[in-house]
Design an enzyme around this catalytic site. Sequence first.
Site, PDB file in Angstrom:
ATOM      1  N   CYS A  29      40.868  25.190  28.283  1.00 33.22           N
ATOM      2  CA  CYS A  29      40.465  24.774  29.630  1.00 33.22           C
ATOM      3  C   CYS A  29      38.947  24.858  29.786  1.00 33.22           C
ATOM      4  O   CYS A  29      38.380  25.958  29.778  1.00 33.22           O
ATOM      5  CB  CYS A  29      41.174  25.664  30.650  1.00 33.22           C
ATOM      6  SG  CYS A  29      40.567  25.493  32.338  1.00 33.22           S
ATOM      7  N   CYS A  32      37.688  26.919  32.772  1.00 33.09           N
ATOM      8  CA  CYS A  32      37.965  28.337  32.515  1.00 33.09           C
ATOM      9  C   CYS A  32      36.852  28.940  31.661  1.00 33.09           C
ATOM     10  O   CYS A  32      36.388  30.060  31.915  1.00 33.09           O
ATOM     11  CB  CYS A  32      39.293  28.513  31.783  1.00 33.09           C
ATOM     12  SG  CYS A  32      40.739  27.931  32.688  1.00 33.09           S
TER      13      CYS A  32
END
Length: 105
Positions: A29, A32
């Site tokens: 991600c 993230c």
Amino acid sequence: MALNITNENYEAIVADSKPAVIDFWAEWCGPCCTIAPIVEELAEVYADRVNIGKCNIDNDSDDVVATYRVRNIPTLIFIKDGAVVDKHVGAISRNDLVAKIEALL
């Protein structure tokens, strides 16, 4: 350093008298990875006052993910006295995250 939150330890972390912040993330991600250094830094800054941890949704954390109904990542859950008091989905700036953590105290 942020706590590693798993199915085995999340209940103890949430039950602690200190507020908690859980960052739900995954290695693949992009957003993230963008907020990861901020979460790690703030885990050090607030270590004595707030339990700040990361929960990798791909690594044996199905119970935690289901408990907090995480559907998108990154998701940050803010917990005080065992109850969710705030939630943020998506990337977040350092200043905004600090404000949310300060609101827990």
